[in-house]
Design a protein around this motif. Structure first.
Motif, mmCIF file in Angstrom:
data_model
loop_
_atom_site.group_PDB
_atom_site.id
_atom_site.type_symbol
_atom_site.label_atom_id
_atom_site.label_comp_id
_atom_site.label_asym_id
_atom_site.label_seq_id
_atom_site.Cartn_x
_atom_site.Cartn_y
_atom_site.Cartn_z
ATOM 1 N N GLU A 1 0.825 -1.213 0.000
ATOM 2 C CA GLU A 1 0.000 0.000 0.000
ATOM 3 C C GLU A 1 0.858 1.262 0.000
ATOM 4 O O GLU A 1 0.555 2.231 -0.710
ATOM 5 N N LEU A 2 1.941 1.254 0.775
ATOM 6 C CA LEU A 2 2.779 2.447 0.836
ATOM 7 C C LEU A 2 3.437 2.713 -0.513
ATOM 8 O O LEU A 2 3.553 3.867 -0.937
ATOM 9 N N ALA A 3 3.865 1.645 -1.182
ATOM 10 C CA ALA A 3 4.491 1.814 -2.493
ATOM 11 C C ALA A 3 3.469 2.173 -3.570
ATOM 12 O O ALA A 3 3.763 2.945 -4.486
ATOM 13 N N LYS A 4 2.271 1.627 -3.447
ATOM 14 C CA LYS A 4 1.253 1.803 -4.496
ATOM 15 C C LYS A 4 0.505 3.118 -4.373
ATOM 16 O O LYS A 4 0.260 3.806 -5.379
ATOM 17 N N GLN A 5 0.155 3.498 -3.119
ATOM 18 C CA GLN A 5 -0.722 4.660 -2.954
ATOM 19 C C GLN A 5 -0.196 5.685 -1.955
ATOM 20 O O GLN A 5 -0.865 6.670 -1.656
ATOM 21 N N ASN A 6 0.997 5.426 -1.439
ATOM 22 C CA ASN A 6 1.683 6.362 -0.539
ATOM 23 C C ASN A 6 0.956 6.588 0.785
ATOM 24 O O ASN A 6 1.163 7.588 1.454
ATOM 25 N N HIS A 7 0.131 5.648 1.177
ATOM 26 C CA HIS A 7 -0.461 5.673 2.511
ATOM 27 C C HIS A 7 -0.968 4.278 2.860
ATOM 28 O O HIS A 7 -1.135 3.424 1.975
ATOM 29 N N ILE A 8 -1.188 4.068 4.140
ATOM 30 C CA ILE A 8 -1.627 2.767 4.627
ATOM 31 C C ILE A 8 -3.085 2.871 5.054
ATOM 32 O O ILE A 8 -3.471 3.809 5.760
ATOM 33 N N SER A 9 -3.894 1.916 4.649
ATOM 34 C CA SER A 9 -5.308 1.934 5.023
ATOM 35 C C SER A 9 -5.458 1.723 6.525
ATOM 36 O O SER A 9 -4.598 1.111 7.173
#
Length: 226
Positions: A192-200
């Motif tokens: 998630e951090l690599a894909k969208q720059n934040h964690i759900s």
């Protein structure tokens, strides 16, 4: 995107800390990130002498000739810097602390006064985001209080704290199932951090999952309550 983990465990690649770190980097790689896992115990890093030559005589360059120059280059190239360490006496290991001390060339002798709180100006604009990974062989998140306070200054975008860390390398099928479920969540966090720059929020919450009841864990490590 470049993810670099600086692993401060004296056990290096065989450490429980690395079990978590590898899962996190694996998730980032699945999202297309370039990842690197550096074991500081294998590097020659001398102690900072506090001479401040890197500020006043050779700005940005340390007078010590060791592996730190290449490590600073890698640090500067990273988009995500991950500090990884087990808890040793309430804090990060001496291996990681020594590395962090040697980051001083990244600062300058210019002081900022922000409402009575003082800090130093970065020698170059800081572009990295920071992640902290730590495990502790004892139960209870209170063991990470010092670690959290120390790393608060870098404003991490993600902190992964794993108590009951001695379970991470256990080969028992039942325990392994719980550990694998947890490591899947860690991997998801990296993705998630690599894909969208934040964690759900769901992933953040799952990172705190219990691997074993506290009484059972205390018995598992051969200890008992006072």
């Amino acid at each position: 995107m470049k993810f670099i983990a600086f692993n401060g465990s004296p056990s290096g690649a065989d450490s429980s800390t690395n079990v978590i770190t590898e899962a996190f980097l694996r998730g980032a790689a699945k999202a297309g990130a370039n990842t690197e896992n550096i074991f500081l115990i294998d590097k020659k890093i001398e102690y900072c002498k506090g001479c401040f030559a890197c500020w006043f005589k050779t700005p940005g360059k340390c007078v010590l000739q060791d592996d730190m120059k290449k490590l600073l280059d890698k640090y500067n190239e990273a988009d995500i810097v991950c500090f990884a360490s087990p808890v040793y006496t309430w804090n990060m290991t001496a291996v990681l602390k020594n590395f962090v001390d040697r980051l001083i060339p990244l600062k300058s002798p210019l002081i900022i006064n922000s409402g009575g709180e003082f800090d130093l100006v970065d020698s170059k604009p800081k572009t990295q985001q920071f992640v902290v990974i730590s495990n502790c062989g004892f139960p209870g998140n209170n063991n990470f209080k010092t670690m959290k306070a120390v790393f608060a200054s870098c404003n991490p975008v993600l902190e992964i704290y794993r108590s009951c860390g001695k379970l991470l390398k256990n080969k028992d099928a039942k325990i392994g199932a719980a550990v694998n479920q947890y490591l899947h969540v860690v991997e998801q966090a990296g993705y998630e951090l690599a894909k969208q720059n934040h964690i759900s929020e769901k992933t953040k919450s799952n990172l705190d999952m219990q691997l074993m009841s506290i009484p059972d864990y205390v018995k598992y490590i051969g200890m008992q309550f006072a």
